[in-house]
Design an enzyme around this catalytic site. Structure first.
Site, mmCIF file in Angstrom:
data_model
loop_
_atom_site.group_PDB
_atom_site.id
_atom_site.type_symbol
_atom_site.label_atom_id
_atom_site.label_comp_id
_atom_site.label_asym_id
_atom_site.label_seq_id
_atom_site.Cartn_x
_atom_site.Cartn_y
_atom_site.Cartn_z
ATOM 1 N N ARG A 9 -39.747 42.521 81.066
ATOM 2 C CA ARG A 9 -38.611 42.992 80.276
ATOM 3 C C ARG A 9 -37.328 42.258 80.665
ATOM 4 O O ARG A 9 -36.481 41.948 79.805
ATOM 5 C CB ARG A 9 -38.423 44.499 80.426
ATOM 6 C CG ARG A 9 -37.331 45.061 79.511
ATOM 7 C CD ARG A 9 -37.276 46.566 79.541
ATOM 8 N NE ARG A 9 -36.927 47.089 80.858
ATOM 9 C CZ ARG A 9 -36.873 48.390 81.163
ATOM 10 N NH1 ARG A 9 -37.157 49.282 80.239
ATOM 11 N NH2 ARG A 9 -36.548 48.788 82.374
ATOM 12 N N ARG A 37 -11.310 33.116 81.952
ATOM 13 C CA ARG A 37 -11.835 34.042 80.951
ATOM 14 C C ARG A 37 -11.856 33.377 79.579
ATOM 15 O O ARG A 37 -10.879 32.768 79.164
ATOM 16 C CB ARG A 37 -10.968 35.298 80.915
ATOM 17 C CG ARG A 37 -11.417 36.354 79.903
ATOM 18 C CD ARG A 37 -10.475 37.551 79.951
ATOM 19 N NE ARG A 37 -10.895 38.603 79.012
ATOM 20 C CZ ARG A 37 -10.526 38.653 77.734
ATOM 21 N NH1 ARG A 37 -9.737 37.700 77.240
ATOM 22 N NH2 ARG A 37 -10.938 39.642 76.962
ATOM 23 N N LYS A 59 -31.624 45.266 77.905
ATOM 24 C CA LYS A 59 -31.155 46.120 79.002
ATOM 25 C C LYS A 59 -29.900 45.504 79.633
ATOM 26 O O LYS A 59 -29.955 44.885 80.704
ATOM 27 C CB LYS A 59 -32.260 46.327 80.038
ATOM 28 C CG LYS A 59 -32.002 47.494 80.984
ATOM 29 C CD LYS A 59 -33.232 47.780 81.819
ATOM 30 C CE LYS A 59 -32.987 48.895 82.833
ATOM 31 N NZ LYS A 59 -32.846 50.215 82.216
ATOM 32 N N GLU A 89 -32.691 58.289 72.084
ATOM 33 C CA GLU A 89 -33.188 58.399 73.461
ATOM 34 C C GLU A 89 -32.160 59.134 74.299
ATOM 35 O O GLU A 89 -31.096 59.507 73.813
ATOM 36 C CB GLU A 89 -33.450 57.005 74.040
ATOM 37 C CG GLU A 89 -32.240 56.094 74.029
ATOM 38 C CD GLU A 89 -32.582 54.641 74.346
ATOM 39 O OE1 GLU A 89 -33.637 54.385 74.949
ATOM 40 O OE2 GLU A 89 -31.776 53.767 73.984
ATOM 41 N N LEU A 113 -34.352 51.422 74.195
ATOM 42 C CA LEU A 113 -34.869 50.564 75.256
ATOM 43 C C LEU A 113 -36.392 50.681 75.303
ATOM 44 O O LEU A 113 -36.935 51.774 75.190
ATOM 45 C CB LEU A 113 -34.272 50.976 76.599
ATOM 46 C CG LEU A 113 -34.661 50.087 77.781
ATOM 47 C CD1 LEU A 113 -34.046 48.695 77.629
ATOM 48 C CD2 LEU A 113 -34.216 50.718 79.089
#
Length: 287
Positions: A52, A101, A151, A183, A207
């Protein structure tokens, strides 16, 4: 004892580990993570987490700074150095720290990814008191971004959801979108009616839980029927049982949803049996 962490190839005391203020995870939430459980000093479902992790990196066009075999050795070494018998190993990979940045991704040829791992000691992880009393859940609107299957470290809204639950005197929240449960804030959600487990099908909406995959496999082997489809809070409140799964909670019974008790308000026999099976089988397969 000072905890030993892993940062960009080095094992360091946690007080000495430093990450740049320009790191993309700090500025842009541009990073992914995994959490692997440790039982009896061994890793649970490591292969699933590694697969994953690679998928998350690929979806974000992010380079892996370490191979799977080397990553396994880092996990094991951290468990050994920190004396973890029951606990967690947290892993985070970011796009790195460019010189300044910028919304545009930095050149991967000149900006190395950042990789961090650390352990969390959790004695009694497999024998959590919460499993004996069950969890109380509230429902909240799902306001996260559209790629929940990756994730990432974008966890602000799940954190807000947990605080909403705490304020309501509950243990956690299930998120609802278009009338159906997606979820939990950090877990997959399930209901049980009769001998049938119902849980949302895999998509970009949720997920793809590693514990989820193992639990559903064990459930089918135990002759339970599994139906992957959407379900509502009303249907959940009318269910015989409910539970959640995650790497840190394994299988955790749910006994109340938005103030409505399920069954007699105690953990259901099937959820408890699935927890027992998962823990037994996972220990056998741990590495």
């Amino acid at each position: 004892m000072t905890r030993i962490v892993y940062l960009n190839g080095d094992y360091l005391p946690e007080t000495e580990a430093k990450v740049s203020i320009f790191d993309r995870a700090f500025l842009m939430a541009d990073g992914v993570y995994e959490v692997t459980s440790v039982l009896d000093g061994k890793l649970i479902d490591f292969d699933g987490h590694a697969v994953r992790l690679q998928r998350s990196l690929d979806e974000l066009d992010m380079r892996a700074p370490i191979g799977k075999d080397a990553l396994l050795e880092v996990h094991r070494e951290l468990v050994r150095r920190n004396g973890i018998d029951e606990g967690l190993v947290y892993l985070q990979i970011t796009r790195g720290a460019p010189a300044d940045r910028d919304f545009v991704f930095p050149d991967p040829e000149t900006t190395e990814p950042t990789i961090v791992l650390f352990t969390q000691n959790k004695p009694g992880l497999a024998h959590s008191p919460a499993a004996k009393k069950g969890m109380k859940i509230i429902s909240i609107e799902d306001q996260r971004w559209g790629r929940r299957d990756i994730k990432t470290v974008q966890l602000l809204y799940p954190s807000m959801g947990k605080m909403m639950a705490k304020k309501a005197g509950a243990d956690d929240a299930w998120m609802v979108e278009d009338g159906f449960v997606t979820e939990g804030t950090s877990n997959n959600a399930y209901i049980i009616k009769g001998n049938k487990i119902v849980t949302r099908a895999l998509s970009n909406d949720i997920l793809h839980g590693i514990t989820r995959a193992a639990v559903l496999r064990f459930a089918r082997e135990a002759q339970m029927e599994v139906e992957e489809r959407n379900f509502s809070i009303d249907e959940a409140q009318a269910a015989d049982e409910a539970f959640i799964t995650s790497a840190s909670t394994f299988v955790m019974p749910v006994v109340e949803i938005d103030g409505v008790a399920l069954g007699d308000g105690t953990p259901g026999a099937r959820a408890l049996r699935l927890r027992e099976i998962y823990l037994d089988e996972s220990r056998k397969q741990a590495i």
